[in-house]
Design a protein around this motif. Structure first.
Motif, PDB file in Angstrom:
ATOM      1  N   GLY A  50       0.820  -1.205   0.000  1.00  0.00           N
ATOM      2  CA  GLY A  50       0.000   0.000   0.000  1.00  0.00           C
ATOM      3  C   GLY A  50       0.851   1.252   0.000  1.00  0.00           C
ATOM      4  N   PRO A  51       0.233   2.405   0.265  1.00  0.00           N
ATOM      5  CA  PRO A  51       0.942   3.692   0.202  1.00  0.00           C
ATOM      6  C   PRO A  51       2.064   3.835   1.229  1.00  0.00           C
ATOM      7  CG  PRO A  51      -1.337   3.992   0.942  1.00  0.00           C
ATOM      8  CD  PRO A  51      -1.178   2.563   0.558  1.00  0.00           C
ATOM      9  N   ARG A  52       2.027   3.057   2.309  1.00  0.00           N
ATOM     10  CA  ARG A  52       3.096   3.135   3.322  1.00  0.00           C
ATOM     11  C   ARG A  52       4.263   2.216   2.989  1.00  0.00           C
ATOM     12  NH1 ARG A  52      -0.704   2.514   8.297  1.00  0.00           N
ATOM     13  NH2 ARG A  52       0.682   0.734   8.513  1.00  0.00           N
ATOM     14  N   GLY A  53       4.168   1.480   1.886  1.00  0.00           N
ATOM     15  CA  GLY A  53       5.282   0.670   1.418  1.00  0.00           C
ATOM     16  C   GLY A  53       5.426  -0.670   2.120  1.00  0.00           C
ATOM     17  N   ARG A  54       6.549  -1.283   1.868  1.00  0.00           N
ATOM     18  CA  ARG A  54       6.857  -2.623   2.352  1.00  0.00           C
ATOM     19  C   ARG A  54       6.796  -2.737   3.876  1.00  0.00           C
ATOM     20  NH1 ARG A  54      10.255  -7.005   0.206  1.00  0.00           N
ATOM     21  NH2 ARG A  54      10.336  -5.844  -1.725  1.00  0.00           N
ATOM     22  N   SER A  55       7.165  -1.675   4.580  1.00  0.00           N
ATOM     23  CA  SER A  55       7.208  -1.733   6.048  1.00  0.00           C
ATOM     24  C   SER A  55       5.832  -1.980   6.662  1.00  0.00           C
ATOM     25  CB  SER A  55       7.813  -0.448   6.616  1.00  0.00           C
ATOM     26  OG  SER A  55       6.993   0.654   6.308  1.00  0.00           O
ATOM     27  N   ALA A  56       4.771  -1.632   5.946  1.00  0.00           N
ATOM     28  CA  ALA A  56       3.409  -1.841   6.453  1.00  0.00           C
ATOM     29  C   ALA A  56       2.870  -3.223   6.090  1.00  0.00           C
ATOM     30  CB  ALA A  56       2.488  -0.762   5.902  1.00  0.00           C
ATOM     31  N   GLY A  57       3.644  -3.999   5.358  1.00  0.00           N
ATOM     32  CA  GLY A  57       3.202  -5.330   4.955  1.00  0.00           C
ATOM     33  C   GLY A  57       2.352  -5.278   3.695  1.00  0.00           C
ATOM     34  N   ALA A  58       2.001  -6.450   3.206  1.00  0.00           N
ATOM     35  CA  ALA A  58       1.229  -6.557   1.963  1.00  0.00           C
ATOM     36  C   ALA A  58      -0.193  -6.046   2.177  1.00  0.00           C
ATOM     37  CB  ALA A  58       1.191  -7.995   1.494  1.00  0.00           C
ATOM     38  N   ARG A 117      -2.097  -6.918 -13.526  1.00  0.00           N
ATOM     39  CA  ARG A 117      -1.298  -5.894 -12.834  1.00  0.00           C
ATOM     40  C   ARG A 117       0.190  -6.237 -12.953  1.00  0.00           C
ATOM     41  NH1 ARG A 117      -1.800  -1.943  -9.150  1.00  0.00           N
ATOM     42  NH2 ARG A 117      -4.006  -2.265  -8.771  1.00  0.00           N
ATOM     43  N   THR A 118       1.007  -5.220 -13.211  1.00  0.00           N
ATOM     44  CA  THR A 118       2.457  -5.394 -13.226  1.00  0.00           C
ATOM     45  C   THR A 118       2.944  -5.400 -11.791  1.00  0.00           C
ATOM     46  OG1 THR A 118       2.641  -4.304 -15.365  1.00  0.00           O
ATOM     47  CG2 THR A 118       4.641  -4.426 -14.022  1.00  0.00           C
ATOM     48  N   MET A 119       3.695  -6.427 -11.433  1.00  0.00           N
ATOM     49  CA  MET A 119       4.141  -6.603 -10.050  1.00  0.00           C
ATOM     50  C   MET A 119       5.618  -6.251  -9.909  1.00  0.00           C
ATOM     51  SD  MET A 119       1.300  -7.576  -8.757  1.00  0.00           S
ATOM     52  CE  MET A 119       1.901  -7.804  -7.094  1.00  0.00           C
ATOM     53  N   ASP A 120       5.979  -5.778  -8.737  1.00  0.00           N
ATOM     54  CA  ASP A 120       7.359  -5.485  -8.397  1.00  0.00           C
ATOM     55  C   ASP A 120       8.062  -6.825  -8.174  1.00  0.00           C
ATOM     56  OD1 ASP A 120       9.756  -4.525  -7.460  1.00  0.00           O
ATOM     57  OD2 ASP A 120       8.887  -3.361  -5.827  1.00  0.00           O
ATOM     58  N   THR A 121       9.071  -7.117  -8.968  1.00  0.00           N
ATOM     59  CA  THR A 121       9.698  -8.441  -8.897  1.00  0.00           C
ATOM     60  C   THR A 121      10.530  -8.675  -7.641  1.00  0.00           C
ATOM     61  OG1 THR A 121      11.515  -7.665 -10.294  1.00  0.00           O
ATOM     62  CG2 THR A 121       9.695  -8.821 -11.384  1.00  0.00           C
ATOM     63  N   ASP A 122      10.750  -7.643  -6.836  1.00  0.00           N
ATOM     64  CA  ASP A 122      11.440  -7.888  -5.575  1.00  0.00           C
ATOM     65  C   ASP A 122      10.465  -7.893  -4.384  1.00  0.00           C
ATOM     66  OD1 ASP A 122      10.968  -5.166  -5.330  1.00  0.00           O
ATOM     67  OD2 ASP A 122      12.992  -4.691  -4.626  1.00  0.00           O
ATOM     68  N   ALA A 123       9.164  -7.883  -4.676  1.00  0.00           N
ATOM     69  CA  ALA A 123       8.154  -7.975  -3.615  1.00  0.00           C
ATOM     70  C   ALA A 123       8.161  -9.379  -3.016  1.00  0.00           C
ATOM     71  CB  ALA A 123       6.768  -7.655  -4.168  1.00  0.00           C
ATOM     72  N   GLU A 124       7.716  -9.462  -1.789  1.00  0.00           N
ATOM     73  CA  GLU A 124       7.644 -10.746  -1.095  1.00  0.00           C
ATOM     74  C   GLU A 124       6.788 -11.737  -1.883  1.00  0.00           C
ATOM     75  OE1 GLU A 124       6.030 -12.611   3.129  1.00  0.00           O
ATOM     76  OE2 GLU A 124       5.961 -10.450   2.823  1.00  0.00           O
ATOM     77  N   THR A 125       7.206 -12.997  -1.865  1.00  0.00           N
ATOM     78  CA  THR A 125       6.417 -14.057  -2.489  1.00  0.00           C
ATOM     79  C   THR A 125       6.110 -15.123  -1.455  1.00  0.00           C
ATOM     80  OG1 THR A 125       8.363 -15.289  -3.214  1.00  0.00           O
ATOM     81  CG2 THR A 125       7.406 -13.732  -4.783  1.00  0.00           C
ATOM     82  N   ARG A 126       5.062 -15.849  -1.711  1.00  0.00           N
ATOM     83  CA  ARG A 126       4.672 -16.996  -0.888  1.00  0.00           C
ATOM     84  C   ARG A 126       4.253 -18.124  -1.815  1.00  0.00           C
ATOM     85  NH1 ARG A 126       1.557 -14.971   4.529  1.00  0.00           N
ATOM     86  NH2 ARG A 126       3.072 -13.382   5.099  1.00  0.00           N
ATOM     87  N   ALA A 127       4.247 -19.318  -1.281  1.00  0.00           N
ATOM     88  CA  ALA A 127       3.859 -20.492  -2.060  1.00  0.00           C
ATOM     89  C   ALA A 127       2.383 -20.415  -2.434  1.00  0.00           C
ATOM     90  CB  ALA A 127       4.117 -21.764  -1.261  1.00  0.00           C
TER      91      ALA A 127
END
Length: 78
Positions: free
Chosen positions: A10-18, A36-46
């Motif tokens: 969100g607007p507060r970025g990575r520190s606020a979580g997904a 949607r185009t995703m940020d390739t360094d964003a957190e991923t999960r299985a």
């Protein structure tokens, strides 16, 4: 086909979580199923974490259900 969940922040970025989780194909991790185009360094999960209570993109979830067989053998014609 292999999938991953990728975080959208969100607007507060990575520190606020997904804020939302999107489904991406492992072969194209920069594009969510919803387009949607995703940020390739964003957190991923299985992909197994889809449907476990994470706040997921509804459109990605619908498209994911069409790509992945769930409860195989439960269909009356299988």
């Amino acid at each position: 086909m292999s999938h991953l969940l990728r975080a959208e922040y969100g607007p507060r970025g990575r520190s606020a979580g997904a804020s939302t989780w999107h489904v991406v194909r492992a072969a194209d991790p920069a594009t969510a199923l919803c387009g949607r185009t995703m940020d390739t360094d964003a957190e991923t999960r299985a992909e197994e974490e889809w449907g476990t209570g994470l706040r997921c993109c509804q459109q990605c979830g619908s498209l994911y259900m069409h790509e992945v067989p769930h409860m195989e053998g439960s269909h009356p014609y299988s």
